[in-house]
Design a protein around this motif. Structure first.
Motif, short mmCIF file in Angstrom:
data_model
loop_
_atom_site.label_atom_id
_atom_site.label_comp_id
_atom_site.label_asym_id
_atom_site.label_seq_id
_atom_site.Cartn_x
_atom_site.Cartn_y
_atom_site.Cartn_z
N GLU A 109 3.35 -3.84 -3.97
CA GLU A 109 3.95 -2.18 -3.15
C GLU A 109 3.69 -1.33 -4.26
O GLU A 109 5.20 0.00 -3.48
CB GLU A 109 4.08 -2.58 -2.22
CG GLU A 109 4.27 -4.09 -1.39
CD GLU A 109 4.42 -3.52 -0.30
OE1 GLU A 109 6.26 -3.51 -0.09
OE2 GLU A 109 4.05 -4.66 1.07
N ASP A 112 3.10 2.53 -3.47
CA ASP A 112 4.11 2.71 -1.91
C ASP A 112 4.99 3.33 -2.69
O ASP A 112 5.56 4.28 -2.19
CB ASP A 112 3.77 0.99 -0.86
CG ASP A 112 2.45 1.42 -0.53
OD1 ASP A 112 1.97 1.88 -0.15
OD2 ASP A 112 2.63 0.14 0.31
N LEU A 113 5.12 2.34 -3.14
CA LEU A 113 6.94 3.28 -3.54
C LEU A 113 6.64 4.46 -4.72
O LEU A 113 7.54 5.52 -3.97
CB LEU A 113 7.27 1.87 -4.64
CG LEU A 113 9.28 1.75 -5.90
CD1 LEU A 113 9.89 2.29 -4.70
CD2 LEU A 113 9.34 1.37 -6.53
N HIS A 116 6.42 7.34 -1.82
CA HIS A 116 7.38 7.14 -0.59
C HIS A 116 8.46 7.94 -2.10
O HIS A 116 9.09 8.74 -1.20
CB HIS A 116 7.70 5.79 -0.32
CG HIS A 116 9.34 5.98 0.53
ND1 HIS A 116 9.89 5.10 1.30
CD2 HIS A 116 9.27 7.02 1.35
CE1 HIS A 116 10.25 5.65 2.11
NE2 HIS A 116 10.42 6.87 2.38
N ILE A 188 16.61 1.12 -3.14
CA ILE A 188 15.50 0.17 -3.64
C ILE A 188 15.14 -1.32 -3.69
O ILE A 188 15.80 -0.64 -4.58
CB ILE A 188 14.24 1.62 -4.20
CG1 ILE A 188 14.74 2.41 -4.05
CG2 ILE A 188 13.16 0.36 -3.85
CD1 ILE A 188 13.47 3.74 -4.66
N ILE A 190 12.56 -4.11 -4.32
CA ILE A 190 11.21 -4.56 -4.10
C ILE A 190 11.19 -6.32 -3.74
O ILE A 190 12.08 -7.07 -3.57
CB ILE A 190 11.08 -4.36 -5.56
CG1 ILE A 190 11.61 -5.24 -6.77
CG2 ILE A 190 10.85 -2.67 -6.02
CD1 ILE A 190 10.64 -5.40 -7.94
N ASP A 401 3.82 2.39 10.06
CA ASP A 401 4.20 2.40 8.95
C ASP A 401 5.19 3.96 8.90
O ASP A 401 4.64 4.52 7.83
CB ASP A 401 3.48 2.84 7.32
CG ASP A 401 2.85 0.84 6.88
OD1 ASP A 401 2.74 0.22 7.91
OD2 ASP A 401 1.30 1.10 6.32
N THR A 404 7.10 6.34 5.99
CA THR A 404 5.96 6.54 4.38
C THR A 404 5.24 7.75 4.25
O THR A 404 5.33 8.43 3.38
CB THR A 404 5.51 5.30 4.25
OG1 THR A 404 4.67 5.42 5.19
CG2 THR A 404 6.27 4.39 4.71
N ASP A 423 8.44 1.15 8.97
CA ASP A 423 8.22 0.60 7.39
C ASP A 423 9.12 -0.71 7.36
O ASP A 423 10.15 -0.66 6.86
CB ASP A 423 7.58 1.58 6.71
CG ASP A 423 6.80 1.40 5.74
OD1 ASP A 423 5.92 0.84 5.74
OD2 ASP A 423 7.47 0.71 4.56
N ARG A 424 8.67 -1.57 6.69
CA ARG A 424 8.35 -2.72 6.31
C ARG A 424 10.06 -2.69 4.96
O ARG A 424 11.70 -3.07 4.26
CB ARG A 424 8.24 -3.73 6.08
CG ARG A 424 7.29 -3.60 5.19
CD ARG A 424 6.58 -4.51 4.49
NE ARG A 424 7.38 -5.87 4.30
CZ ARG A 424 7.92 -6.29 2.81
NH1 ARG A 424 8.04 -5.57 1.48
NH2 ARG A 424 8.75 -7.22 2.48
N SER A 425 9.92 -1.55 4.19
CA SER A 425 10.99 -0.93 2.86
C SER A 425 12.16 -0.96 3.80
O SER A 425 13.36 -0.72 3.11
CB SER A 425 10.51 0.33 2.40
OG SER A 425 9.63 1.16 3.06
N GLN A 436 20.42 1.11 4.54
CA GLN A 436 19.52 0.87 5.02
C GLN A 436 19.58 0.27 6.48
O GLN A 436 18.87 1.20 7.06
CB GLN A 436 18.86 -1.06 4.34
CG GLN A 436 18.44 -1.03 3.40
CD GLN A 436 16.98 -0.45 3.33
OE1 GLN A 436 17.07 0.92 2.44
NE2 GLN A 436 15.75 -1.03 3.59
#
Length: 513
Positions: A109, A112-113, A116, A188, A190, A401, A404, A423-425, A436
């Motif tokens: 992803e 996406d990173l 975002h 962050i 990953i 999502d 994002t 979103d899962r992030s 988080q």
């Protein structure tokens, strides 16, 4: 040839012996040298040895250490240099009957990173990941940045490099890559997927084929989902067909039922009961096995069949709802993802009305899942009118999502959004990362003020599940609950899950929904 092999082996032994005698390991013998000097020569000899040894180390050992640091740079090598190193290691290992292994570590992803957090943040994450991977390797191992978030690691040569050891190396590389990386004060996380191939498992002798086998293992790891690890085997040695071939196959696959929804359950954090399913497209390919959407959706889009895919997804989802009803299972709704192109269909609302009537289902049994970016970028056009009309029809509107994109509060109210899917992030490692937790708590507080239902995506651990329930998230979904499954497995899963709930004592909670 034999003379060349003996010469190469002699040079390798000589290099290692010289490094051992002049490098940091030699420091272990300094006390012995000093004691011997004092024993045979007295204090004068001890003073001479104490003065000479540091100079010798700086001249010899320091030079070697500097050379080693120059050879083992923190900066990953280029793809071309890695190809050359792989070929060299393959040749040396086969000549001396040694083992070696290529690990490919892929940062999931990355796009996406980048979208975002920005391109600079993505580059920082890639740089830090490379530095961490380098720290896990030996001097003789090679690390390369192969681009697009993929790192190559060539481990070897060695006489003791079993499959179990290679798996352990893969797990360590994955663990260090997935540790939190700070970007502008934000942690962050990953997901790193790893595919690897031992030289002995590569049937071809050349380095290029060995590296291609590792890429095949990585492709199979990616197909299994985030944070997977796969070793290469002969069964993987199938030809990867180009997108052009997939585009030729997708129409037949849609019509034959090879492409169909798999269902991932969603649970209520209040009761633990199934509160819905999300329909996710999967292609059970007769040759390549089960393909995730990332592999075939571009081919469907290229063939102009996205609207046809949406029709199939809705049809099979409604049929699943009727089957669950007939089995006496209470499944409130099924969520189906709609892209911007599908929402641009002027006949979309009428077609969904017709399907609901055909299956005798209420509109509230269908949840329309729309990306936040679609909502944010949809002015008063056909997309906006379709979303509003579906909401007026009684369909649930889920904002997918969330976090994002740039959806405003006005857009959320204008489209009658009923639930946001976090979103899962934001969810990953929320039980262990205070930053988080603060982000998730802020989103949940906002949702409560706006009277929105909430669902957290990507829940993978019991700790994340428990924390989200404690913070007041209404629903959860992710691999930690269940992976997407074909319809014929859902009834057994629901039955088993319901049976487990009956065995657990219920704890009353004070919750807003």
């Amino acid at each position: 040839m034999l003379e060349q092999q003996n010469k190469s082996a002699y040079q390798m032994v000589r290099k290692r012996l010289f490094r051992a005698l002049t490098g940091p390991p030699a420091l272990a013998f300094v006390p012995a040298f000093s004691l011997a000097a004092f024993w045979f020569g007295g204090e004068g000899a001890l003073l001479v040895v104490a003065a000479i040894l540091p100079v010798l180390y700086l001249v010899a050992g320091g030079t070697v250490a500097t050379s080693a640091r120059r050879d083992v740079s923190d900066k990953p090598m280029s793809a071309r240099a890695f190809d050359e190193r792989v070929a060299q290691v393959a040749e040396t290992s086969r000549q001396h009957q040694l083992e070696a292994c290529i690990h490919l570590v892929f940062v999931e992803e990355l796009e996406d990173l980048r979208g975002h957090h920005g391109a600079a943040a993505a580059e920082h994450v890639i740089h830090q990941t490379g530095m961490r991977l380098r720290s896990m390797l030996r001097d003789e191992d090679a690390l390369a940045d192969l681009g697009q978030g993929c790192f190559g690691v060539c481990v070897g040569p060695s006489r003791q490099l079993s499959l179990e050891h290679c798996i352990q190396v893969a797990a360590r590389l994955q663990t260090v890559a997935e540790d939190a990386i700070a970007v502008d004060g934000t942690a962050i996380y990953i997901n790193a997927t790893v595919g690897f191939c031992q030289l002995s498992r590569s049937t071809a002798g050349a380095g290029a084929e060995w590296l291609e086998a590792a890429r095949t293992a990585l492709s199979h790891a990616q197909a299994r989902g985030p944070s997977s690890i796969r070793a290469y085997s002969d069964q993987m040695n199938k030809v990867i067909r180009p997108r052009r071939t997939l585009r030729e196959e997708v129409e037949d696959a849609l019509e034959s039922g090879e492409i169909a929804p798999w269902f991932q359950p969603q649970l209520s954090t209040d009761t633990g009961m199934v509160s819905g399913f999300e329909a996710l497209a999967r292609w059970v390919h007769p040759v390549r096995g089960t393909l995730p959407p990332a592999e075939f959706l571009p081919a469907i889009a290229d063939a102009g069949l996205m609207e046809r895919l949406a029709e199939k997804m809705i049809f099979h989802s409604f049929r699943a709802l009727k089957a669950w009803d007939a089995a006496g299972l209470k499944i409130p709704c099924v969520g189906v993802n709609f892209t911007g192109s599908e929402l641009s269909d002027p006949n979309l609302v009428e077609r969904i009305k017709w399907d609901l009537d055909r299956f005798d289902l209420g509109a509230d049994r269908l949840a329309i899942e729309i990306l936040e970016t679609v909502v944010a970028n949809s002015p008063e056009d056909i997309i906006a009118r379709n979303i509003s009309a579906l909401g007026d029809l009684g369909c649930r509107i889920d904002l997918d999502d969330f976090g994002t994109g740039n959806a405003s509060f006005t857009a959320i109210k204008r489209f009658a959004i009923g639930r946001i899917k976090i979103d899962r992030s934001f969810v990953v490692r929320a039980d262990r990362d205070p930053d988080q937790q603060q982000l998730v708590s802020a989103i949940l507080t906002m949702a409560e003020r706006l009277d929105l239902d909430t669902l957290a995506e990507g829940v993978e651990t019991m700790g994340e599940h428990v924390l989200l329930a404690q913070l007041g998230c209404n629903h959860v979904q992710g691999f930690g609950i269940a992976r997407p499954m074909p319809f014929d497995q859902t009834v057994a899963w629901i039955t088993a899950h319901t049976a487990k709930l009956q065995e657990v004592p219920q704890i009353a909670q004070s919750r807003r929904k």
